[in-house]
Design a protein around this motif. Sequence first.
Motif, short mmCIF file in Angstrom:
data_model
loop_
_atom_site.label_atom_id
_atom_site.label_comp_id
_atom_site.label_asym_id
_atom_site.label_seq_id
_atom_site.Cartn_x
_atom_site.Cartn_y
_atom_site.Cartn_z
N GLU A 97 0.82 -1.21 0.00
CA GLU A 97 0.00 0.00 0.00
C GLU A 97 0.85 1.26 0.00
OE1 GLU A 97 -3.13 0.07 -0.57
OE2 GLU A 97 -3.20 -2.12 -0.63
N ARG A 98 1.94 1.24 0.72
CA ARG A 98 2.82 2.41 0.74
C ARG A 98 3.49 2.60 -0.62
NH1 ARG A 98 6.77 2.62 5.80
NH2 ARG A 98 7.27 4.58 4.72
N SER A 99 3.83 1.51 -1.26
CA SER A 99 4.44 1.60 -2.59
C SER A 99 3.45 2.19 -3.60
CB SER A 99 4.91 0.22 -3.06
OG SER A 99 5.98 -0.25 -2.27
N LEU A 100 2.21 1.70 -3.57
CA LEU A 100 1.20 2.21 -4.49
C LEU A 100 0.89 3.68 -4.20
CD1 LEU A 100 -1.26 -0.83 -4.65
CD2 LEU A 100 0.25 -0.01 -6.47
N ALA A 101 0.91 4.04 -2.94
CA ALA A 101 0.66 5.44 -2.58
C ALA A 101 1.77 6.34 -3.12
CB ALA A 101 0.57 5.58 -1.06
N ALA A 102 3.01 5.86 -3.06
CA ALA A 102 4.14 6.63 -3.60
C ALA A 102 4.01 6.82 -5.10
CB ALA A 102 5.46 5.94 -3.26
N MET A 103 3.49 5.80 -5.79
CA MET A 103 3.32 5.88 -7.24
C MET A 103 2.20 6.85 -7.62
SD MET A 103 3.78 1.82 -8.08
CE MET A 103 3.56 1.95 -9.85
N ARG A 104 1.25 7.05 -6.72
CA ARG A 104 0.10 7.91 -7.03
C ARG A 104 0.41 9.39 -6.85
NH1 ARG A 104 -5.05 5.04 -4.03
NH2 ARG A 104 -5.57 3.53 -5.67
N THR A 105 1.45 9.72 -6.12
CA THR A 105 1.70 11.12 -5.78
C THR A 105 1.97 11.98 -7.01
OG1 THR A 105 4.07 10.73 -5.45
CG2 THR A 105 2.62 10.49 -3.53
N GLY A 106 2.57 11.39 -8.05
CA GLY A 106 2.88 12.15 -9.25
C GLY A 106 4.16 12.95 -9.16
N THR A 107 4.83 12.92 -8.01
CA THR A 107 6.11 13.62 -7.85
C THR A 107 7.25 12.63 -8.03
OG1 THR A 107 6.06 13.27 -5.46
CG2 THR A 107 5.11 15.32 -6.30
N SER A 108 8.37 13.12 -8.50
CA SER A 108 9.52 12.25 -8.74
C SER A 108 10.49 12.31 -7.57
CB SER A 108 10.22 12.67 -10.03
OG SER A 108 11.33 11.82 -10.29
N GLY A 109 10.76 11.16 -6.99
CA GLY A 109 11.73 11.08 -5.91
C GLY A 109 13.13 10.86 -6.47
N ALA A 162 -2.87 -4.09 -10.19
CA ALA A 162 -2.48 -3.81 -8.80
C ALA A 162 -3.61 -3.12 -8.04
CB ALA A 162 -1.22 -2.96 -8.77
N ARG A 163 -4.45 -2.39 -8.76
CA ARG A 163 -5.60 -1.73 -8.14
C ARG A 163 -6.73 -1.64 -9.16
NH1 ARG A 163 -1.63 2.83 -8.02
NH2 ARG A 163 -2.04 4.14 -9.84
N ASP A 164 -7.91 -1.37 -8.68
CA ASP A 164 -9.10 -1.39 -9.53
C ASP A 164 -9.36 -0.08 -10.25
OD1 ASP A 164 -9.61 -4.00 -8.81
OD2 ASP A 164 -10.83 -3.40 -7.08
N ASP A 165 -8.66 1.00 -9.85
CA ASP A 165 -8.88 2.29 -10.49
C ASP A 165 -7.66 2.66 -11.33
OD1 ASP A 165 -7.14 2.60 -8.42
OD2 ASP A 165 -7.92 4.54 -7.77
N GLY A 166 -7.71 3.81 -11.98
CA GLY A 166 -6.59 4.26 -12.77
C GLY A 166 -6.63 3.74 -14.20
N ARG A 225 4.85 -9.29 -7.91
CA ARG A 225 5.28 -9.75 -6.60
C ARG A 225 5.22 -8.65 -5.54
NH1 ARG A 225 10.36 -13.97 -6.73
NH2 ARG A 225 9.25 -15.71 -7.73
N ARG A 226 5.63 -7.44 -5.93
CA ARG A 226 5.72 -6.36 -4.95
C ARG A 226 4.42 -5.58 -4.81
NH1 ARG A 226 7.03 -3.69 -2.48
NH2 ARG A 226 8.62 -2.13 -2.81
N LEU A 227 3.70 -5.40 -5.93
CA LEU A 227 2.52 -4.55 -5.92
C LEU A 227 1.22 -5.33 -6.03
CD1 LEU A 227 3.84 -1.85 -8.43
CD2 LEU A 227 4.01 -1.80 -5.93
N GLY A 228 1.33 -6.62 -6.33
CA GLY A 228 0.13 -7.43 -6.52
C GLY A 228 -0.39 -7.39 -7.94
N GLY A 229 0.31 -6.67 -8.83
CA GLY A 229 -0.12 -6.57 -10.22
C GLY A 229 0.54 -5.38 -10.89
N VAL A 234 3.46 1.11 -14.69
CA VAL A 234 4.29 -0.03 -15.08
C VAL A 234 4.30 -0.17 -16.60
CG1 VAL A 234 4.59 -2.53 -14.90
CG2 VAL A 234 3.89 -1.22 -12.89
N PHE A 235 3.17 0.14 -17.25
CA PHE A 235 3.14 0.10 -18.72
C PHE A 235 4.20 1.05 -19.29
CE2 PHE A 235 -1.76 -0.65 -18.60
CZ PHE A 235 -1.55 -1.88 -17.98
N GLY A 236 4.22 2.27 -18.77
CA GLY A 236 5.19 3.25 -19.27
C GLY A 236 6.61 2.84 -19.00
#
Length: 255
Positions: A97-109, A162-166, A225-229, A234-236
């Motif tokens: 969940e924390r990984s998916l949340a980081a991917m949703r922020t739209g900011t680059s770390g 990995a999630r149902d939305d997006g 394995r890490r995100l569940g899907g 990931v496509f990009g």
Amino acid sequence: MPDSWRLAVGTLTVLRGPAPRCVDRRTAGAAMLIAPLAVLPLGAGVALVLLAGRAAHLPPLVTGMLAVAVLVLGTRAFHVDGLSDTVDGLTASYDRERSLAAMRTGTSGPAGGAAVLLVLGLQATSMAWLAGQARGAVLVGTLVCVSRCALALTCLRGVPAARDDGLGAVFTESVPRLAAATSMLLSFVAVGLVTGWAGLPWWRGVIAVALGLVVTLLLVRRAVRRLGGVTGDVFGAAVELCLATLLVALAGATS
């Protein structure tokens, strides 16, 4: 097919056109399969920039960077953003969940930024190297198109979302396995033929495609394995990594 074509062009390029009337899983799957054809204008644009830079006697690396800039602008940085978000997500935490949340922020770390710098740098230098002769520029344009075959693997049936939305939710599991296998076979043939025409051993093109597919599958496996899907990010990431692999593998054939 018209809706699939509109969806592929509208999603993968900046070209404007009528919106698809219906966007369902079948339409999305067909759009992913024809993605290499939908980005033909991008491949042609990259080839023309490389040829123009060569004719103007620009430094090879400058020409390569300009060609990458055409790709970034021609896709609205869509795939680059996906690469950055995917790397940030996979390095942010071992918690899904924390990984998916980081991917949703739209900011680059820092991890995502470093990944973009490295991958685009590899693409630019490899393009510059391959475009040392005119036919090499055409080969690069072909690789740009073929790299979009990675999308068929990320959307393969059996690879969960990995999630149902997006964005990824519509495209996930939309490509039949037989159709994906046919797409891969055509990519082997196309790159092998153009590689031979460009003056390089044809089998190096086949190896390059095989490596690109392996890298894509490894990314998909890691995401599952890490995100569940997989997600749209990931496509990009798959497209950018596949293209970098194809370019580096064939740049090595000219050394």
